[in-house]
Motif scaffolding. Structure first.
Motif, PDB file in Angstrom:
ATOM      1  N   ALA A 102      18.829 -51.286  39.597  1.00  0.00           N
ATOM      2  CA  ALA A 102      18.869 -50.651  40.754  1.00  0.00           C
ATOM      3  C   ALA A 102      19.826 -50.041  40.685  1.00  0.00           C
ATOM      4  O   ALA A 102      20.606 -50.340  40.522  1.00  0.00           O
ATOM      5  N   ASN A 103      19.721 -48.855  41.400  1.00  0.00           N
ATOM      6  CA  ASN A 103      20.991 -47.721  42.126  1.00  0.00           C
ATOM      7  C   ASN A 103      21.326 -48.213  43.532  1.00  0.00           C
ATOM      8  O   ASN A 103      20.771 -48.302  44.272  1.00  0.00           O
ATOM      9  N   THR A 104      22.416 -49.576  43.349  1.00  0.00           N
ATOM     10  CA  THR A 104      22.816 -49.969  44.561  1.00  0.00           C
ATOM     11  C   THR A 104      24.072 -49.823  45.063  1.00  0.00           C
ATOM     12  O   THR A 104      24.045 -50.023  46.687  1.00  0.00           O
TER      13      THR A 104
ATOM     14  N   GLN B  84      14.268 -49.157  44.921  1.00  0.00           N
ATOM     15  CA  GLN B  84      14.534 -47.803  45.169  1.00  0.00           C
ATOM     16  C   GLN B  84      13.437 -48.025  46.549  1.00  0.00           C
ATOM     17  O   GLN B  84      14.943 -47.463  47.172  1.00  0.00           O
TER      18      GLN B  84
END
Length: 312
Positions: free
Chosen positions: A259-261, A236
Motif C-alpha cells: 500500500a501507499n503508506t 488504503q
C-alpha cells in the motif's frame, strides 16, 4: 526462388538422392527406404532433369557423385534437416500447455504476485490465458466452491467451511501496528498497549467470521479484548483512517508493504509469535487441468514477500 517455383520439386526426390549417397548405391537406398530400386532411380532422374545436371556418374561401381552432385548434397541434407527441425518444433508446440486458468487472490497478495505471474507465465506458458480475480478472503472461498475461480491465494484463516477445499502453504507474514507518522517513535508495541487504543483491523465490517481472522485471534489468545471501531479488507482505507489519527491499525504486513503508506509508520508487535499464513487453495474433488497444474507450480516458485526489515 519464387514460391510457385518450389512446386517443380518433390521432397521424395531429395530423400532418394541423399539416401543413395549415404547407403552407397541405388539398391541399398531402395532397401533402406522400403522402395523399389526403379522408384529410387526414377526419383534421382527426375531431380536431375529438373535441375538440368547429372548428379551421379553411373559408369562407376558403386556410383559416384559428380561435381554438381557434390555441390547439391549439402543443400539437400540441409532441406531434410530443416524439415526434421520443423516437424519436431510442431510436435513440441502441440504438447505445449494450453487453457484458461482463473486465479483469485485477496488485494495485497494480488499486488505482490500478479505481476510476477503475468510476466513469467507469458514467457513459460504462452498457451495459457491467466484470468485474474480479486476479492476478500471469504469471497475467495465462495468463488472456489462455486467454481468461479480454479485456484485462489488466500490466508489459512478463517478456516474454510467446505471440506472440498485443500491448500499448499506459500508464506507466513507478521502482523504489524500502523500508527500516524508523527506519533512518538517506538521500536515495537505490545498487544496490551494496542488493546487500550481505538483499533482498525482487517476483516469484514460485520460480525461474520471476524473472530477467526488473525488480528482478532492474537488478542483473544492473549486474553485481551481490543477496542475495534472498524474493520476493512482495503489497506488504503485503513491507512487513510490511521493517517488522520482516528485509530491505530493492526493488519498483515504484506497489505502495508504493497500500500501507499505515506503519513503512517509500521511498528512491529513484539509479543505476536505468529501472524498470517498464506496458501494456494483449490478444490480437491476436481481433477486439475494441465494449465491449472502449470499455474500452481508457477505460484509456488514465486519469490515470497520480504519481511525481514519488520523484525522487532
Amino acid at each position: 526462388m519464387k514460391a510457385n517455383e518450389v512446386y517443380r520439386y518433390r521432397l521424395d526426390w531429395f530423400v532418394s538422392f541423399v539416401s543413395v549417397v549415404e547407403h552407397g548405391g541405388f539398391s541399398a537406398a531402395a532397401h533402406a527406404l522400403y522402395r523399389s530400386q526403379s522408384r529410387i532411380s526414377t526419383h534421382v532422374a527426375e531431380l536431375e532433369k529438373a535441375l538440368g545436371v547429372r548428379l551421379f556418374d553411373r559408369s562407376q561401381h558403386p556410383v559416384a557423385l559428380t561435381a554438381d552432385g557434390r555441390a547439391l548434397l549439402s543443400h539437400a541434407r540441409g532441406i531434410l534437416r530443416h524439415l526434421q527441425a520443423a516437424t519436431e518444433e510442431a510436435g513440441r508446440a502441440a504438447q505445449r500447455v494450453r487453457g484458461r486458468v482463473r486465479l483469485g487472490a485477496y488485494p495485497s497478495a494480488a499486488a505482490h504476485l500478479f505481476p510476477f505471474l503475468f510476466e513469467s507465465g507469458a514467457q513459460r506458458f504462452p498457451g495459457i490465458e491467466l484470468a485474474p480475480w480479486e476479492g476478500a478472503t471469504l469471497e475467495l472461498e465462495a468463488a472456489l466452491i462455486s467454481g468461479d475461480v480454479d485456484l485462489a491465494i488466500r490466508p489459512v484463516l478463517p478456516v474454510t467451511a467446505s471440506e472440498t477445499l485443500t491448500f499448499q502453504p506459500l508464506w507466513r507474514e507478521p502482523l504489524v501496528a500502523v500508527v500516524p507518522a508523527d506519533d512518538r517513535p517506538v521500536s515495537a508495541l505490545r498487544l496490551a498497549e494496542l488493546a487500550a487504543k481505538p483499533l482498525i483491523t482487517i476483516g469484514e465490517n460485520t460480525e461474520r467470521a471476524n473472530d477467526h481472522f488473525e488480528a482478532n485471534l492474537v488478542f483473544e489468545q492473549a486474553g485481551l479484548v481490543p477496542n475495534v471501531i472498524f474493520r476493512s479488507n482495503q489497506p488504503q482505507t485503513l491507512v487513510a483512517l490511521v493517517r488522520k489519527g482516528i485509530a491505530v491499525g493492526v493488519t498483515n504486513a504484506l497489505a502495508m508493504i504493497m500500500a501507499n503508506t505515506a503519513g503512517v509508520r509500521l511498528v512491529p508487535i513484539s509479543d505476536v509469535t505468529h501472524g498470517r499464513e498464506v496458501a494456494l487453495w483449490w478444490r480437491k474433488d476436481r481433477t486439475p487441468t494441465k494449465a491449472q497444474e502449470a499455474i500452481q507450480a508457477l505460484v509456488t516458485e514465486a519469490p515470497p514477500p520480504d519481511f525481514t526489515h519488520l523484525n522487532p
